[in-house]
Design a protein around this motif. Structure first.
Motif, PDB file in Angstrom:
ATOM      1  N   LEU A 191     102.398  11.681   7.935  1.00 49.25           N
ATOM      2  CA  LEU A 191     102.989  12.138   6.682  1.00 49.25           C
ATOM      3  C   LEU A 191     102.916  11.040   5.631  1.00 49.25           C
ATOM      4  N   CYS A 192     102.705  11.476   4.406  1.00 47.64           N
ATOM      5  CA  CYS A 192     102.892  10.611   3.244  1.00 47.64           C
ATOM      6  C   CYS A 192     103.865  11.356   2.347  1.00 47.64           C
ATOM      7  N   VAL A 193     104.947  10.698   1.969  1.00 46.44           N
ATOM      8  CA  VAL A 193     105.997  11.326   1.172  1.00 46.44           C
ATOM      9  C   VAL A 193     106.244  10.445  -0.046  1.00 46.44           C
ATOM     10  N   HIS A 225      98.670  14.927   7.014  1.00 44.67           N
ATOM     11  CA  HIS A 225      97.246  14.834   7.329  1.00 44.67           C
ATOM     12  C   HIS A 225      97.067  15.006   8.827  1.00 44.67           C
ATOM     13  N   GLY A 226      96.038  15.743   9.187  1.00 40.71           N
ATOM     14  CA  GLY A 226      95.729  15.978  10.591  1.00 40.71           C
ATOM     15  C   GLY A 226      94.918  14.841  11.178  1.00 40.71           C
ATOM     16  N   GLU A 227      94.548  14.985  12.441  1.00 41.11           N
ATOM     17  CA  GLU A 227      93.808  13.939  13.149  1.00 41.11           C
ATOM     18  C   GLU A 227      92.443  13.665  12.532  1.00 41.11           C
ATOM     19  N   THR A 272      97.296   9.416   1.533  1.00 43.25           N
ATOM     20  CA  THR A 272      98.250   8.639   0.737  1.00 43.25           C
ATOM     21  C   THR A 272      97.831   8.613  -0.724  1.00 43.25           C
ATOM     22  N   GLN A 273      96.567   8.346  -0.984  1.00 40.24           N
ATOM     23  CA  GLN A 273      96.071   8.287  -2.362  1.00 40.24           C
ATOM     24  C   GLN A 273      96.278   9.627  -3.068  1.00 40.24           C
ATOM     25  N   LEU A 317      99.313  12.418  -7.347  1.00 41.06           N
ATOM     26  CA  LEU A 317     100.052  13.550  -7.907  1.00 41.06           C
ATOM     27  C   LEU A 317     101.455  13.106  -8.314  1.00 41.06           C
ATOM     28  N   ALA A 318     102.076  12.247  -7.524  1.00 43.24           N
ATOM     29  CA  ALA A 318     103.408  11.733  -7.891  1.00 43.24           C
ATOM     30  C   ALA A 318     103.331  10.973  -9.221  1.00 43.24           C
ATOM     31  N   ASP A 319     102.316  10.141  -9.383  1.00 44.17           N
ATOM     32  CA  ASP A 319     102.130   9.413 -10.652  1.00 44.17           C
ATOM     33  C   ASP A 319     101.990  10.385 -11.812  1.00 44.17           C
TER      34      ASP A 319
END
Length: 131
Positions: free
Chosen positions: A92-94, A106-108, A116-117, A122-124
């Protein structure tokens, strides 16, 4: 753009995530989510508490992990507005904005760095738009 469009196009549509959700910064409601990616109220609240640096929340998460969709993830790190967690090769990236928390899975077969990027970008964007 609707919140669901952000999940479908910007997050999952990137190809770097297989599931995603956007919840309120308070952790009390889901704004949008991928089909079948459901967070329980206590899971959302715990994530919000970690990112809001609530008393003991980060230590508890390191000790017990975090749960998303009933699955336990090991907390790898918390950095300012973001947290990262893993379960085997998936993770997870939160990232938190002023009003929302973006949760990307993200899966394997997907790279954690690309996931992460995608979430951080999107957060930015949302922060720059006042969200």
């Amino acid at each position: 753009m609707s919140w669901q469009a952000y999940v479908d196009s910007s997050l999952v549509g990137s190809g770097h995530l297989d599931k995603a959700a956007i919840i309120s910064a308070a952790g009390d409601s889901t704004w949008s989510a991928s089909a079948g990616f459901t967070l329980k109220p206590e899971e959302m609240k715990h994530i919000a508490d970690i990112l809001n640096n609530a008393s003991g929340a980060v230590d508890k998460a390191y000790a017990e992990g975090i749960h998303v969709g009933g699955v336990r993830y090991v907390l790898a790190r918390v950095e300012g507005r973001s947290l990262y967690a893993r379960q085997g090769r998936s993770g997870l990236c939160v990232a938190k904005t002023k009003q929302a928390i973006l949760i990307g899975h993200h899966g394997e077969a997907q790279q954690a760095g690309n996931a992460t990027q995608t979430v951080e970008a999107l957060a930015d964007y949302l922060i720059s738009a006042g969200y």
